[in-house]
Design a protein around this motif. Structure first.
Motif, mmCIF file in Angstrom:
data_model
loop_
_atom_site.group_PDB
_atom_site.id
_atom_site.type_symbol
_atom_site.label_atom_id
_atom_site.label_comp_id
_atom_site.label_asym_id
_atom_site.label_seq_id
_atom_site.Cartn_x
_atom_site.Cartn_y
_atom_site.Cartn_z
ATOM 1 N N PRO A 54 0.833 -1.208 0.000
ATOM 2 C CA PRO A 54 0.000 0.000 0.000
ATOM 3 C C PRO A 54 0.869 1.260 0.000
ATOM 4 C CG PRO A 54 -0.021 -1.038 2.156
ATOM 5 C CD PRO A 54 0.747 -1.946 1.241
ATOM 6 N N SER A 55 0.360 2.311 -0.636
ATOM 7 C CA SER A 55 1.081 3.595 -0.632
ATOM 8 C C SER A 55 0.937 4.228 0.747
ATOM 9 C CB SER A 55 0.512 4.533 -1.688
ATOM 10 O OG SER A 55 0.696 3.991 -2.962
ATOM 11 N N ASP A 56 2.017 4.793 1.239
ATOM 12 C CA ASP A 56 2.052 5.385 2.576
ATOM 13 C C ASP A 56 1.902 6.902 2.468
ATOM 14 O OD1 ASP A 56 2.507 6.111 5.188
ATOM 15 O OD2 ASP A 56 4.444 5.104 5.353
ATOM 16 N N LEU A 57 0.798 7.432 2.984
ATOM 17 C CA LEU A 57 0.545 8.879 2.962
ATOM 18 C C LEU A 57 0.718 9.512 4.343
ATOM 19 C CD1 LEU A 57 -2.737 8.954 0.814
ATOM 20 C CD2 LEU A 57 -0.371 9.041 0.022
ATOM 21 N N ALA A 141 2.728 16.081 -4.687
ATOM 22 C CA ALA A 141 3.335 14.939 -3.992
ATOM 23 C C ALA A 141 2.264 13.925 -3.583
ATOM 24 C CB ALA A 141 4.105 15.415 -2.767
ATOM 25 N N LEU A 142 1.145 14.416 -3.104
ATOM 26 C CA LEU A 142 0.051 13.525 -2.714
ATOM 27 C C LEU A 142 -0.521 12.830 -3.941
ATOM 28 C CD1 LEU A 142 -1.839 12.475 -0.494
ATOM 29 C CD2 LEU A 142 -3.268 14.476 -0.876
ATOM 30 N N ARG A 143 -0.706 13.568 -5.002
ATOM 31 C CA ARG A 143 -1.236 12.988 -6.245
ATOM 32 C C ARG A 143 -0.284 11.920 -6.786
ATOM 33 N NH1 ARG A 143 -5.050 14.089 -9.905
ATOM 34 N NH2 ARG A 143 -4.605 13.538 -12.059
ATOM 35 N N ALA A 144 1.010 12.182 -6.718
ATOM 36 C CA ALA A 144 2.008 11.228 -7.218
ATOM 37 C C ALA A 144 2.046 9.953 -6.376
ATOM 38 C CB ALA A 144 3.388 11.886 -7.245
#
Length: 195
Positions: A54-57, A141-144
């Motif tokens: 999973p992507s870590d935000l 950065a969040l979108r990427a």
């Protein structure tokens, strides 16, 4: 009891014992084959694409349209539906916002535990309804960090991908453009049952 009857009884008991072992070990064998073949009961399958890893935000601090920082705050156990449409998205985004509003309302009493985060300003046709749509300022950065965010779909299934973010800030599910909103509702409703 004669010798013939005792041999017959013994053979019958042996066959019964072998049958019991066959049933017992056979069920383990069938379960192992199903497990290692990847089969899962339909009630346990998620409809969205499970992101591995999973992507870590967690380290990102999205900023809401009003300038305040949106905190992940895992203690509240809030799940998020994230939409990151392209800047030129109009009618497809209006329809997507309507569908997500219906999904959000169907959560009923659990709807307060789901936030809908819309990256950028929603298009003009999006009505302010009961959905707790929170508009985020554009953040490259969040979108990427969202996997395949610019995949606009094929000619047969155009649209915008949608993501589910867990209470800790991990992007765990992705719904391809043109997904069925009922699938999103089913998956998030299951997640809401986790405490």
């Amino acid at each position: 009891m004669t010798t013939q009857q005792s041999l017959s009884q013994r053979n019958r008991n042996r066959r019964m014992l072998i049958a019991i072992f066959a049933i017992f070990l056979g069920s383990f064998f069938v379960a192992g084959v199903l497990r290692f073949s990847g089969w899962r009961p339909s009630g346990l399958k998620n409809h969205g694409e499970l992101l591995q890893p999973p992507s870590d935000l967690r380290q990102m601090e999205p900023v809401l349209a009003d300038g305040s920082v949106y905190r992940w705050n895992p203690v509240e156990r809030t799940w998020r539906i994230v939409v990151a449409p392209p800047a030129d998205c109009t009618q497809a985004c209006v329809e997507l916002a309507r569908e997500i509003d219906v999904v959000w309302q169907l959560f009923g009493r659990d709807a307060d535990r789901v936030h809908v985060l819309w990256m950028g300003a929603p298009p003009a046709g999006v009505k302010k309804t009961t959905v707790k749509l929170q508009s985020l300022r554009p953040a490259p950065a969040l979108r990427a960090a969202l996997p395949r965010v610019d995949d606009a779909g094929s000619a047969g299934r155009p649209g915008v991908p949608v993501y589910v973010v867990d209470p800790n800030g991990f992007v765990i599910l992705r719904y391809a453009p043109g997904f069925d909103p009922g699938d999103l509702r089913t998956d998030v409703a299951r997640l809401l049952k986790l405490r």
